[in-house]
Structures are given as C-alpha cells and as structure tokens.
Design a protein around this motif. Structure first.
Motif, short mmCIF file in Angstrom:
data_model
loop_
_atom_site.label_atom_id
_atom_site.label_comp_id
_atom_site.label_asym_id
_atom_site.label_seq_id
_atom_site.Cartn_x
_atom_site.Cartn_y
_atom_site.Cartn_z
N GLU A 98 0.61 -1.44 -0.38
CA GLU A 98 -0.56 -0.26 0.05
C GLU A 98 0.68 1.27 -0.02
N PRO A 99 1.49 1.31 1.27
CA PRO A 99 2.64 2.34 0.62
C PRO A 99 2.80 2.66 -0.53
N GLU A 100 3.63 1.58 -1.00
CA GLU A 100 3.88 2.46 -2.84
C GLU A 100 2.98 2.72 -3.95
N HIS A 101 2.77 2.30 -3.57
CA HIS A 101 1.74 2.42 -4.55
C HIS A 101 0.79 3.45 -4.59
N ARG A 103 2.23 6.09 -3.31
CA ARG A 103 2.99 7.06 -4.07
C ARG A 103 3.01 6.77 -5.25
N ALA A 104 2.60 5.79 -5.45
CA ALA A 104 2.83 6.38 -7.74
C ALA A 104 1.75 6.69 -7.67
N VAL A 105 0.30 6.84 -7.21
CA VAL A 105 -0.63 6.77 -7.12
C VAL A 105 -0.52 9.14 -7.39
N TRP A 106 0.23 8.95 -6.21
CA TRP A 106 -0.53 10.56 -5.56
C TRP A 106 0.70 10.80 -6.61
N GLU A 107 1.45 10.25 -7.36
CA GLU A 107 2.85 10.99 -8.18
C GLU A 107 2.49 11.15 -9.03
N ARG A 108 1.53 10.21 -9.73
CA ARG A 108 0.97 10.01 -11.20
C ARG A 108 0.00 11.37 -11.44
N ARG A 109 -0.72 11.60 -10.11
CA ARG A 109 -1.66 12.75 -10.14
C ARG A 109 -1.09 14.12 -10.02
N ALA A 134 -5.66 6.25 6.07
CA ALA A 134 -4.90 7.97 6.53
C ALA A 134 -3.85 7.73 7.10
N GLU A 135 -2.94 6.53 8.04
CA GLU A 135 -1.68 6.72 8.31
C GLU A 135 -0.91 6.87 6.88
N ILE A 136 -1.39 5.59 6.13
CA ILE A 136 -0.39 5.93 4.59
C ILE A 136 -0.51 7.22 3.61
N ILE A 137 -1.91 7.82 4.20
CA ILE A 137 -1.87 8.77 3.04
C ILE A 137 -1.11 10.29 3.72
#
Length: 151
Positions: A98-101, A103-109, A134-137
């Motif tokens: 989940e953390p890597e995923h 981050r990838a979604v955030w970076e794409r957007r 929320a923790e990951i976000i």
C-alpha cells in the motif's frame, strides 16, 4: 428465432469478462423463469470451473487496482457480493504494498509537493477517496512549504 438459453446468456457474459456469482445472478434474473433455474445454471458453471468468485476477485483487483487503494477495492468487491473471506484473501498481498502503491498514484496525479495547507488537504482527500488509509496518506503526501508538525 428463440432467445438464448439462460446458460448461453451466462456463458456469453463470462466470455466477455469474469463475473462473480451474485453479479451474474443479477444479470440473469430478468431472463429466468425463477430463482431455482438461475441457481441450477450457476451451480453447473461453478462445478465446471467457468464461474469462480476468487478468479473474479483477482481479475477485478488486477483491472482496478492500479488506481485504487485496498479500502476502495474492498468496498467494490463487497458490493459485487463476494464473501469477506474471499475479499481478505485477495487483498492481503496488496496491503503490504500500500505505501508504494499510494506514492505511485500520488506521483501520477500530482508529482510535486503542495504549495500550501489547502492544496495538501486536497491531495490527501484525493488519496482517501481512492481507498488508501489515513496513516499511509500522511506518509505519502509531503508537507506544504511552511507547514510544521503539530505536537
């Protein structure tokens, strides 16, 4: 010309993509005489391996998982009628990534740190709406310039 049988309709739907049992039952309902007829057809398809909820869940996660987090995928699979056990088994591997995923979604957007607290909040809402915890976000979205930790 006669309309296709219930089994033929089910096979046509399954040829297009995987379906869960509940989803297929819902799609066949308008074409069936009674619920027993649907149950017999679905039992036969399941016995022959054409209908498999676990395979459906894996397929669904593969198609939708690149854009969504575990919580959103869990809700969608629940809406599709899958059992809690099938959902948990399917999503278990995703939770470790989940953390890597996220981050990838955030970076794409977004791809860049927020300029202020309002933009950071918007970026965080974006990830929350896609089903990330929320923790990951909080770990993924960088602090805005000038923003400090509150202790």
């Amino acid at each position: 010309m006669r309309p296709p049988s219930l089994k033929a309709r089910a096979l046509q739907l399954l040829a297009r993509r995987e379906h869960g049992r509940v989803e297929l039952e819902r799609k066949l309902a308008p074409h069936a005489e009674d619920a027993e007829e649907i149950r017999r057809v679905l039992d036969e398809l399941q016995d022959k391996g054409y209908l498999d909820d676990r395979r459906f869940a894996d397929s669904w996660v593969h198609r939708r998982g690149a854009r969504l987090g575990p919580a959103r995928l869990q809700q969608e699979l629940r809406d599709k009628g899958l059992t809690a056990d099938a959902i948990a088994e399917t999503l278990a591997p995703l939770r470790t990534l989940e953390p890597e995923h996220a981050r990838a979604v955030w970076e794409r957007r977004f791809g860049r740190a927020p300029q202020d607290a309002a933009e950071r909040a918007r970026q965080m809402r974006f990830l929350a709406a896609r089903g990330f915890s929320a923790e990951i976000i909080r770990k993924v979205v960088p602090k805005a310039s000038g923003e400090h930790d509150v202790e």
